[in-house]
Every structure is written in structure tokens, then in C-alpha cells.
Design a protein around this motif. Structure first.
Motif, PDB file in Angstrom:
ATOM      1  N   LEU A  92      52.245  -5.173   3.787  1.00  0.00           N
ATOM      2  CA  LEU A  92      53.501  -4.680   3.968  1.00  0.00           C
ATOM      3  C   LEU A  92      54.478  -5.836   4.381  1.00  0.00           C
ATOM      4  N   VAL A  93      54.229  -6.373   5.477  1.00  0.00           N
ATOM      5  CA  VAL A  93      55.215  -7.395   6.203  1.00  0.00           C
ATOM      6  C   VAL A  93      55.387  -8.357   5.091  1.00  0.00           C
ATOM      7  N   ALA A  94      54.306  -8.706   4.328  1.00  0.00           N
ATOM      8  CA  ALA A  94      54.608  -9.839   3.209  1.00  0.00           C
ATOM      9  C   ALA A  94      55.448  -9.420   2.199  1.00  0.00           C
ATOM     10  N   GLY A  95      55.474  -8.022   1.916  1.00  0.00           N
ATOM     11  CA  GLY A  95      56.138  -7.401   0.798  1.00  0.00           C
ATOM     12  C   GLY A  95      57.737  -7.488   1.321  1.00  0.00           C
ATOM     13  N   VAL A  96      58.098  -7.217   2.578  1.00  0.00           N
ATOM     14  CA  VAL A  96      59.241  -7.189   3.166  1.00  0.00           C
ATOM     15  C   VAL A  96      59.808  -8.716   3.100  1.00  0.00           C
ATOM     16  N   ALA A  97      59.050  -9.494   3.446  1.00  0.00           N
ATOM     17  CA  ALA A  97      59.514 -11.138   3.599  1.00  0.00           C
ATOM     18  C   ALA A  97      59.762 -11.516   2.108  1.00  0.00           C
ATOM     19  N   LEU A  98      58.937 -11.158   1.262  1.00  0.00           N
ATOM     20  CA  LEU A  98      59.395 -11.430  -0.430  1.00  0.00           C
ATOM     21  C   LEU A  98      60.598 -10.793  -0.907  1.00  0.00           C
ATOM     22  N   TRP A  99      60.902  -9.563  -0.417  1.00  0.00           N
ATOM     23  CA  TRP A  99      62.090  -8.929  -0.737  1.00  0.00           C
ATOM     24  C   TRP A  99      63.322  -9.786  -0.196  1.00  0.00           C
ATOM     25  N   LEU A 100      63.037  -9.862   1.064  1.00  0.00           N
ATOM     26  CA  LEU A 100      64.260 -10.602   1.751  1.00  0.00           C
ATOM     27  C   LEU A 100      64.626 -12.189   1.129  1.00  0.00           C
ATOM     28  N   VAL A 101      63.385 -12.683   0.726  1.00  0.00           N
ATOM     29  CA  VAL A 101      63.781 -13.993  -0.054  1.00  0.00           C
ATOM     30  C   VAL A 101      64.253 -13.719  -1.343  1.00  0.00           C
TER      31      VAL A 101
ATOM     32  N   VAL B 199      58.654  -5.091  -3.218  1.00  0.00           N
ATOM     33  CA  VAL B 199      58.475  -3.781  -3.505  1.00  0.00           C
ATOM     34  C   VAL B 199      57.206  -3.206  -3.732  1.00  0.00           C
ATOM     35  N   TRP B 200      56.535  -3.944  -4.706  1.00  0.00           N
ATOM     36  CA  TRP B 200      55.339  -3.566  -5.216  1.00  0.00           C
ATOM     37  C   TRP B 200      54.166  -3.979  -3.868  1.00  0.00           C
ATOM     38  N   LEU B 201      54.479  -5.218  -3.082  1.00  0.00           N
ATOM     39  CA  LEU B 201      53.555  -5.380  -2.148  1.00  0.00           C
ATOM     40  C   LEU B 201      53.533  -4.362  -0.836  1.00  0.00           C
ATOM     41  N   ILE B 202      54.815  -3.755  -0.835  1.00  0.00           N
ATOM     42  CA  ILE B 202      54.935  -2.637   0.291  1.00  0.00           C
ATOM     43  C   ILE B 202      54.037  -1.465  -0.207  1.00  0.00           C
ATOM     44  N   ALA B 203      54.217  -1.100  -1.400  1.00  0.00           N
ATOM     45  CA  ALA B 203      53.541   0.077  -1.931  1.00  0.00           C
ATOM     46  C   ALA B 203      51.859  -0.324  -2.128  1.00  0.00           C
ATOM     47  N   ALA B 204      51.798  -1.571  -2.317  1.00  0.00           N
ATOM     48  CA  ALA B 204      50.061  -1.877  -2.332  1.00  0.00           C
ATOM     49  C   ALA B 204      49.512  -1.994  -0.832  1.00  0.00           C
ATOM     50  N   SER B 205      50.194  -1.918   0.226  1.00  0.00           N
ATOM     51  CA  SER B 205      49.734  -1.590   1.487  1.00  0.00           C
ATOM     52  C   SER B 205      49.005  -0.447   1.883  1.00  0.00           C
ATOM     53  N   SER B 206      48.918   0.643   0.958  1.00  0.00           N
ATOM     54  CA  SER B 206      48.393   1.662   1.116  1.00  0.00           C
ATOM     55  C   SER B 206      47.686   2.220  -0.385  1.00  0.00           C
ATOM     56  N   TRP B 207      46.374   2.454  -0.401  1.00  0.00           N
ATOM     57  CA  TRP B 207      45.941   2.824  -1.702  1.00  0.00           C
ATOM     58  C   TRP B 207      46.462   4.122  -2.127  1.00  0.00           C
TER      59      TRP B 207
END
Length: 274
Positions: free
Chosen positions: A150-159, A208-216
Motif C-alpha cells: 500500500l505504501v509503495a502504491g502511494v509513493a508510485l502515485w506521488l511520483v 492505484v492498483w498497488l493500493i488495491a492489491a494490498s488486500s486480496w
């Protein structure tokens, strides 16, 4: 939030609401485009469509509230900025050559052709790309090691958001300077990639996908960012823009020294590999 129903019943309600919302949004947008004589107004609705879906997911979803609020906030910031940018970019100007060419290839600009080739295509694409948001709204909280995802998703969104917003701002300032008329923008982020805005857009949706992927089972929606990246690189984004820009003086040289999509240090030696 819909209490007392199964997650997948809630998903069905959310996705049906999203489809209805997109039909209404694009119906109104098409009517506006017909009235003003240009259909590139659909670009303004692109970001707004995702914003609307994110808020439907927030309101109707029974899943983890923190992640629903997070996605609604991130998508709203991205979508509202993009829609405002596209409004400013197109206001008072003629039709986008991409849509003119698209309609010519389709055999004309009749209502049925316009609805099918432009608005229905955009609406279906928005629904499909937004699936991570819809699915994420009906599943449980992110726990344990998945918090890193989830944190990686937020970081990628920010980039991605930074690349997109800064790239658009740099290009707008460049075009506003009369001294740059006829020149190719090759400064700032545009010296690292020929399409910082498209690269940023793609990164936002992988985030956004990584954030969603943080929970099955959010991970199963991976084809959504794949589709968005395909649109941006091959279907309607960079490829079509390159076709028209390559005819401008100086652009072939710019292509030789600057990465196509992924940001890379600018090449300075003649004959370097693309």
C-alpha cells in the motif's frame, strides 16, 4: 456504505452505479460537444469520470474505510487537476486532430459514429481502468506485510502525479513564451522523456492498483493499469502524438536524444542507441 450484504453483491451495486454514472456523464458531454462543434471536450470528462467512480465506491463500498478514503482522495486530486488542465488546454480552440482523424477513418461524424468511436470507447475504458477502485471498496483492511504494498502504491502515485503535473506546467510555460514559437520543448522533465505527462499518468494508475492489491483480491485487477498504459503508449496517447510531431522541424533530433516513455538521462552523443 451498504450494510448487511456480501462484498460481491456490493461490488455489483458499485459497478452498476459506475456504469450508469458514465452513461450520464458521457451523454451530457456528447451533447455539449455537439453544441460547441468539437468532441475533444470528452478529454475534460476523462478525469471527472474516475473522480465520480471513486466517490461512488467510497459511499457505497462496505470495505475498509481507510483505503476507500485514501483512493477517493488520490483519484480526486489527480482527476480534478487533469480535467482542469484539459479544459484550459482546449478552451477556445478547434477539434483535436486525433478525433478528426478517428472519425474520418470511421466514415464520418454522425451521431452514432461519434457515440460509438469516442464516447462509448472512453466510457468503457474508464469503467475497466477503475476496477481496482471498485474491487478495493468491498474488501477488508490491509494488514501485515501488505502494508508495504500500500505504501509503495502511494509513493508510485506521488511520483506519477509529480511527473504529470510538473510536465504539464513546464510545457504550458514554454508555450506561453513567444520566443519559443516553433521550437520543440526539450527542457526540464521533457529532456528525460518525450512524454512526462503520459508516463506520470501511467504511474498514477499503477500506484492505484498497488493500493488495491494490498488486500486480496485487488491484485487480480492488474489488467486495468496494463490497459491504461497501453492507451497512453500505443492506442490514443504517445503514438498518435508522435505521428504528428515527427513532421515538425527539430523533432526527429529530439527523438534521437530523448527517451520515448520511461525517464532516462538525455543522450548527448550522436548515434547513441534509442
Amino acid at each position: 456504505m451498504i450494510p448487511g450484504i456480501s462484498p460481491w453483491a456490493a461490488f455489483g451495486i458499485i459497478t452498476a452505479a459506475a456504469l450508469i454514472f458514465l452513461v450520464v456523464l458521457h451523454g451530457v458531454t456528447m451533447a455539449i460537444g455537439h453544441r460547441i462543434g468539437r468532441y475533444n471536450v470528452v478529454d475534460v470528462s476523462w478525469g471527472l469520470g474516475f473522480v465520480g467512480i471513486s466517490w461512488l465506491a467510497l459511499i457505497l463500498g462496505p470495505g475498509d474505510a481507510t483505503r476507500r478514503w485514501l483512493l477517493a482522495a488520490l483519484v480526486s486530486v489527480w482527476g480534478l487537476r487533469l480535467s482542469w488542465h484539459m479544459y484550459q488546454k482546449s478552451a477556445g480552440k478547434g477539434e483535436d486532430p486525433r478525433y478528426t482523424e478517428m472519425l474520418e477513418r470511421a466514415g464520418g461524424s454522425g451521431v452514432a459514429v461519434v457515440a460509438r468511436k469516442i464516447f462509448a470507447t472512453q466510457g468503457i475504458s474508464q469503467w475497466f481502468v477503475s476496477l481496482p477502485i471498485q474491487v478495493s471498496a468491498v474488501v477488508g483492511a490491509t494488514t501485515g506485510v501488505w502494508t508495504v504494498v500500500l505504501v509503495a502504491g502511494v509513493a508510485l502515485w506521488l511520483v506519477g502525479f509529480t511527473f504529470e503535473a510538473v510536465g504539464d506546467a513546464q510545457l504550458r510555460r514554454f508555450k506561453a513564451d513567444p520566443a519559443n514559437k516553433g521550437k520543440i520543448m526539450d527542457r526540464g522533465l521533457w529532456s528525460w522523456t518525450r512524454h512526462p505527462n503520459y508516463f506520470g499518468d501511467s504511474s498514477v494508475w499503477w500506484g492505484v492498483w498497488l493500493i488495491a492489491a494490498s488486500s486480496w483480491p485487488g491484485v487480480l485487477t492488474v489488467l486495468s493499469p496494463v490497459a491504461m498504459t497501453y492507451f497512453l503508449v500505443y492506442a490514443t496517447g504517445a503514438r498518435l502524438l508522435e505521428q504528428s510531431m515527427s513532421k515538425r522541424p527539430g523533432y526527429p533530433e529530439y527523438q534521437e536524444r530523448t527517451s520515448y516513455f520511461l525517464p532516462l538521462p538525455p543522450r548527448t552523443r550522436a548515434g547513441s542507441a534509442p
